[in-house]
Design a protein around this motif. Sequence first.
Motif, PDB file in Angstrom:
ATOM      1  N   ALA A  94       1.017   7.146  -2.623  1.00 53.96           N
ATOM      2  CA  ALA A  94       1.094   8.379  -3.408  1.00 53.96           C
ATOM      3  C   ALA A  94      -0.199   9.176  -3.304  1.00 53.96           C
ATOM      4  CB  ALA A  94       1.400   8.057  -4.872  1.00 53.96           C
ATOM      5  N   VAL A  95      -1.344   8.489  -3.229  1.00 49.68           N
ATOM      6  CA  VAL A  95      -2.635   9.177  -3.089  1.00 49.68           C
ATOM      7  C   VAL A  95      -2.819   9.683  -1.670  1.00 49.68           C
ATOM      8  CG1 VAL A  95      -5.137   8.873  -3.172  1.00 49.68           C
ATOM      9  CG2 VAL A  95      -3.710   7.865  -4.956  1.00 49.68           C
ATOM     10  N   VAL A  96      -2.551   8.841  -0.680  1.00 52.76           N
ATOM     11  CA  VAL A  96      -2.776   9.212   0.715  1.00 52.76           C
ATOM     12  C   VAL A  96      -1.915  10.408   1.117  1.00 52.76           C
ATOM     13  CG1 VAL A  96      -2.458   8.396   3.089  1.00 52.76           C
ATOM     14  CG2 VAL A  96      -3.556   6.922   1.408  1.00 52.76           C
ATOM     15  N   LYS A  97      -0.721  10.534   0.553  1.00 49.88           N
ATOM     16  CA  LYS A  97       0.157  11.656   0.871  1.00 49.88           C
ATOM     17  C   LYS A  97      -0.447  13.006   0.499  1.00 49.88           C
ATOM     18  CE  LYS A  97       4.742   9.497   0.803  1.00 49.88           C
ATOM     19  NZ  LYS A  97       6.041   9.414   0.075  1.00 49.88           N
ATOM     20  N   LEU A  98      -1.448  13.013  -0.380  1.00 51.84           N
ATOM     21  CA  LEU A  98      -2.061  14.273  -0.800  1.00 51.84           C
ATOM     22  C   LEU A  98      -3.077  14.788   0.220  1.00 51.84           C
ATOM     23  CD1 LEU A  98      -2.742  13.534  -4.582  1.00 51.84           C
ATOM     24  CD2 LEU A  98      -0.689  14.466  -3.508  1.00 51.84           C
ATOM     25  N   ALA A  99      -3.486  13.931   1.149  1.00 53.77           N
ATOM     26  CA  ALA A  99      -4.501  14.337   2.126  1.00 53.77           C
ATOM     27  C   ALA A  99      -3.891  15.262   3.171  1.00 53.77           C
ATOM     28  CB  ALA A  99      -5.108  13.115   2.802  1.00 53.77           C
ATOM     29  N   CYS A 100      -4.746  16.129   3.731  1.00 57.81           N
ATOM     30  CA  CYS A 100      -4.264  17.049   4.759  1.00 57.81           C
ATOM     31  C   CYS A 100      -4.628  16.562   6.161  1.00 57.81           C
ATOM     32  CB  CYS A 100      -4.829  18.451   4.530  1.00 57.81           C
ATOM     33  SG  CYS A 100      -6.618  18.514   4.376  1.00 57.81           S
ATOM     34  N   ASN A 101      -5.250  15.387   6.271  1.00 54.23           N
ATOM     35  CA  ASN A 101      -5.558  14.811   7.579  1.00 54.23           C
ATOM     36  C   ASN A 101      -4.353  14.044   8.117  1.00 54.23           C
ATOM     37  OD1 ASN A 101      -7.946  14.423   5.547  1.00 54.23           O
ATOM     38  ND2 ASN A 101      -8.915  14.868   7.517  1.00 54.23           N
ATOM     39  N   ASP A 102      -4.526  13.541   9.311  1.00 59.15           N
ATOM     40  CA  ASP A 102      -3.570  12.593   9.861  1.00 59.15           C
ATOM     41  C   ASP A 102      -3.915  11.227   9.268  1.00 59.15           C
ATOM     42  OD1 ASP A 102      -1.961  10.925  11.283  1.00 59.15           O
ATOM     43  OD2 ASP A 102      -2.604  11.590  13.268  1.00 59.15           O
ATOM     44  N   THR A 103      -3.114  10.770   8.325  1.00 63.63           N
ATOM     45  CA  THR A 103      -3.434   9.550   7.569  1.00 63.63           C
ATOM     46  C   THR A 103      -2.651   8.341   8.071  1.00 63.63           C
ATOM     47  OG1 THR A 103      -1.751  10.101   5.904  1.00 63.63           O
ATOM     48  CG2 THR A 103      -4.008  10.866   5.502  1.00 63.63           C
ATOM     49  N   ARG A 104      -2.242   8.383   9.335  1.00 67.57           N
ATOM     50  CA  ARG A 104      -1.468   7.260   9.853  1.00 67.57           C
ATOM     51  C   ARG A 104      -2.251   5.949   9.831  1.00 67.57           C
ATOM     52  NH1 ARG A 104       0.867   9.591  15.410  1.00 67.57           N
ATOM     53  NH2 ARG A 104      -1.205  10.571  15.364  1.00 67.57           N
ATOM     54  N   VAL A 105      -3.590   6.042   9.944  1.00 66.97           N
ATOM     55  CA  VAL A 105      -4.410   4.825   9.897  1.00 66.97           C
ATOM     56  C   VAL A 105      -4.207   4.117   8.559  1.00 66.97           C
ATOM     57  CG1 VAL A 105      -6.761   3.921   9.889  1.00 66.97           C
ATOM     58  CG2 VAL A 105      -6.130   5.719  11.494  1.00 66.97           C
ATOM     59  N   SER A 106      -4.242   4.882   7.467  1.00 69.85           N
ATOM     60  CA  SER A 106      -4.033   4.292   6.139  1.00 69.85           C
ATOM     61  C   SER A 106      -2.632   3.709   6.020  1.00 69.85           C
ATOM     62  CB  SER A 106      -4.245   5.346   5.044  1.00 69.85           C
ATOM     63  OG  SER A 106      -5.606   5.603   4.846  1.00 69.85           O
ATOM     64  N   SER A 107      -1.637   4.456   6.497  1.00 69.10           N
ATOM     65  CA  SER A 107      -0.253   3.980   6.405  1.00 69.10           C
ATOM     66  C   SER A 107      -0.051   2.709   7.213  1.00 69.10           C
ATOM     67  CB  SER A 107       0.701   5.068   6.884  1.00 69.10           C
ATOM     68  OG  SER A 107       0.630   6.207   6.061  1.00 69.10           O
ATOM     69  N   TYR A 108      -0.578   2.708   8.450  1.00 69.37           N
ATOM     70  CA  TYR A 108      -0.412   1.546   9.311  1.00 69.37           C
ATOM     71  C   TYR A 108      -1.165   0.336   8.755  1.00 69.37           C
ATOM     72  CZ  TYR A 108       1.574   4.657  12.842  1.00 69.37           C
ATOM     73  OH  TYR A 108       2.375   5.561  13.510  1.00 69.37           O
ATOM     74  N   TYR A 109      -2.349   0.591   8.196  1.00 67.22           N
ATOM     75  CA  TYR A 109      -3.106  -0.536   7.633  1.00 67.22           C
ATOM     76  C   TYR A 109      -2.380  -1.117   6.421  1.00 67.22           C
ATOM     77  CZ  TYR A 109      -6.807  -3.534   6.032  1.00 67.22           C
ATOM     78  OH  TYR A 109      -7.516  -4.635   5.650  1.00 67.22           O
ATOM     79  N   GLY A 110      -1.849  -0.229   5.570  1.00 66.35           N
ATOM     80  CA  GLY A 110      -1.079  -0.714   4.426  1.00 66.35           C
ATOM     81  C   GLY A 110       0.114  -1.538   4.847  1.00 66.35           C
ATOM     82  N   LEU A 111       0.820  -1.081   5.878  1.00 62.21           N
ATOM     83  CA  LEU A 111       1.969  -1.831   6.391  1.00 62.21           C
ATOM     84  C   LEU A 111       1.537  -3.167   6.983  1.00 62.21           C
ATOM     85  CD1 LEU A 111       4.106   0.951   8.113  1.00 62.21           C
ATOM     86  CD2 LEU A 111       4.801  -0.485   6.188  1.00 62.21           C
ATOM     87  N   SER A 112       0.399  -3.163   7.684  1.00 61.00           N
ATOM     88  CA  SER A 112      -0.064  -4.408   8.300  1.00 61.00           C
ATOM     89  C   SER A 112      -0.422  -5.441   7.247  1.00 61.00           C
ATOM     90  CB  SER A 112      -1.266  -4.143   9.209  1.00 61.00           C
ATOM     91  OG  SER A 112      -2.403  -3.750   8.459  1.00 61.00           O
ATOM     92  N   VAL A 113      -1.003  -4.999   6.125  1.00 61.19           N
ATOM     93  CA  VAL A 113      -1.320  -5.930   5.037  1.00 61.19           C
ATOM     94  C   VAL A 113      -0.038  -6.519   4.467  1.00 61.19           C
ATOM     95  CG1 VAL A 113      -2.263  -6.129   2.701  1.00 61.19           C
ATOM     96  CG2 VAL A 113      -3.525  -4.869   4.449  1.00 61.19           C
ATOM     97  N   VAL A 114       0.978  -5.660   4.293  1.00 62.73           N
ATOM     98  CA  VAL A 114       2.256  -6.129   3.759  1.00 62.73           C
ATOM     99  C   VAL A 114       2.880  -7.168   4.687  1.00 62.73           C
ATOM    100  CG1 VAL A 114       4.638  -5.460   3.224  1.00 62.73           C
ATOM    101  CG2 VAL A 114       2.744  -4.055   2.427  1.00 62.73           C
ATOM    102  N   PHE A 115       2.925  -6.880   5.989  1.00 61.32           N
ATOM    103  CA  PHE A 115       3.617  -7.761   6.927  1.00 61.32           C
ATOM    104  C   PHE A 115       2.813  -9.005   7.284  1.00 61.32           C
ATOM    105  CE2 PHE A 115       5.985  -3.783   7.945  1.00 61.32           C
ATOM    106  CZ  PHE A 115       7.257  -4.271   7.657  1.00 61.32           C
ATOM    107  N   PHE A 116       1.495  -8.837   7.479  1.00 62.49           N
ATOM    108  CA  PHE A 116       0.706  -9.961   7.974  1.00 62.49           C
ATOM    109  C   PHE A 116       0.068 -10.782   6.858  1.00 62.49           C
ATOM    110  CE2 PHE A 116       0.668  -6.993  11.610  1.00 62.49           C
ATOM    111  CZ  PHE A 116       1.269  -7.819  12.534  1.00 62.49           C
ATOM    112  N   VAL A 117       0.105 -10.301   5.638  1.00 64.96           N
ATOM    113  CA  VAL A 117      -0.398 -11.085   4.507  1.00 64.96           C
ATOM    114  C   VAL A 117       0.767 -11.542   3.650  1.00 64.96           C
ATOM    115  CG1 VAL A 117      -1.864 -11.086   2.463  1.00 64.96           C
ATOM    116  CG2 VAL A 117      -2.635  -9.928   4.527  1.00 64.96           C
ATOM    117  N   THR A 118       1.448 -10.585   3.021  1.00 66.74           N
ATOM    118  CA  THR A 118       2.577 -10.949   2.164  1.00 66.74           C
ATOM    119  C   THR A 118       3.702 -11.584   2.976  1.00 66.74           C
ATOM    120  OG1 THR A 118       2.000  -9.047   0.772  1.00 66.74           O
ATOM    121  CG2 THR A 118       4.139 -10.088   0.387  1.00 66.74           C
ATOM    122  N   GLY A 119       3.960 -11.035   4.165  1.00 62.61           N
ATOM    123  CA  GLY A 119       5.017 -11.594   5.008  1.00 62.61           C
ATOM    124  C   GLY A 119       4.733 -13.025   5.411  1.00 62.61           C
TER     125      GLY A 119
END
Length: 315
Positions: free
Chosen positions: A186-211
């Motif tokens: 919700a916070v990252v979506k407010l940025a006007c940059n290309d925030t794919r790094v944040s999105s990909y890192y968040g997904l990687s934590v979900v899959f490689f830690v929680t998964g």
Amino acid sequence: MSVSNTTDFTNPSTFILLGIPGLEVAHVWISIPFSAMYAIAILGNFTILFIVRIEPSLHGPMYYFLCMLAVSDLVLSTSILPKTLSIFWFNSREIDFSACLTQMYFIHCFLTVESGIFVAMALDRYVAICDPLRHSTILTNPVVAKIGLAVVLRGCVFVLPTPFLARRWEYCRTSIIPHTYCEHIAVVKLACNDTRVSSYYGLSVVFFVTGVDMLFIAVSYTQILKAIFSLPTKDTRLKTLGTCSSHLCVILAFYIPALFSFLTHRFGHNVPLHFHVLLANMYLLVPPMLNPIIYGVRTRQIRDRLLRLFTYKGI
């Protein structure tokens, strides 16, 4: 106070939390169950900590991990609810930029820590059932302390890049967060940059830690169930399975709402926003409320010690 949706800034001093978009008129009513859940979570988890502290027979790996879970639950629920209630009751929607990132860090850090605690508890149940004669020699107090430290450090380290990445983005679209707390996406979506790094890192934590945690728990319980069903009598099987039932219940209470919230947030584009926000609150409030109840009801040692305490005090 009016807030422009197109304010030009790169590092905002504050964000505005809307609460639950579309349900603003019901905020006071929604605060009633939220407050009740928080009160039960605080009372229940402090009770677990107190009971384990005063009862020597509970000074073992399973109950040490349970105390870690209680502390994690207290941090998680306290990270979001005081600010949420201030929005509901006093319309206090502003949150400092640094405070927002700090809240984000604590939420995601302790979600990761809690997932790791469930792995540690699964390991304890695996050793207790599959290799009971060596349980006390494998899971000694120093080993339990090292496992606990590793779980906490893993959560702190893996989530640490999240607020630092969020801080480096330029926020030039809006300062309004349609949520009750500073959720990462919700916070990252407010940025006007290309925030794919944040999105990909968040997904990687979900899959490689929680998964990975979920996979380890699944493998552990596969072995546990094999060991249980190989026992000679039905009564023995049921009794042994009962020692795992509390752990299984809290795992389901944690992972099912979290997974459902994650899937609806990523792929449920037609799901109403207020449903997203309510669900995101539920998976941070319901498990801390349910965990002490489940262990208090289903764990005989805790239940008996609590009853003795009440009887002693004449309650």
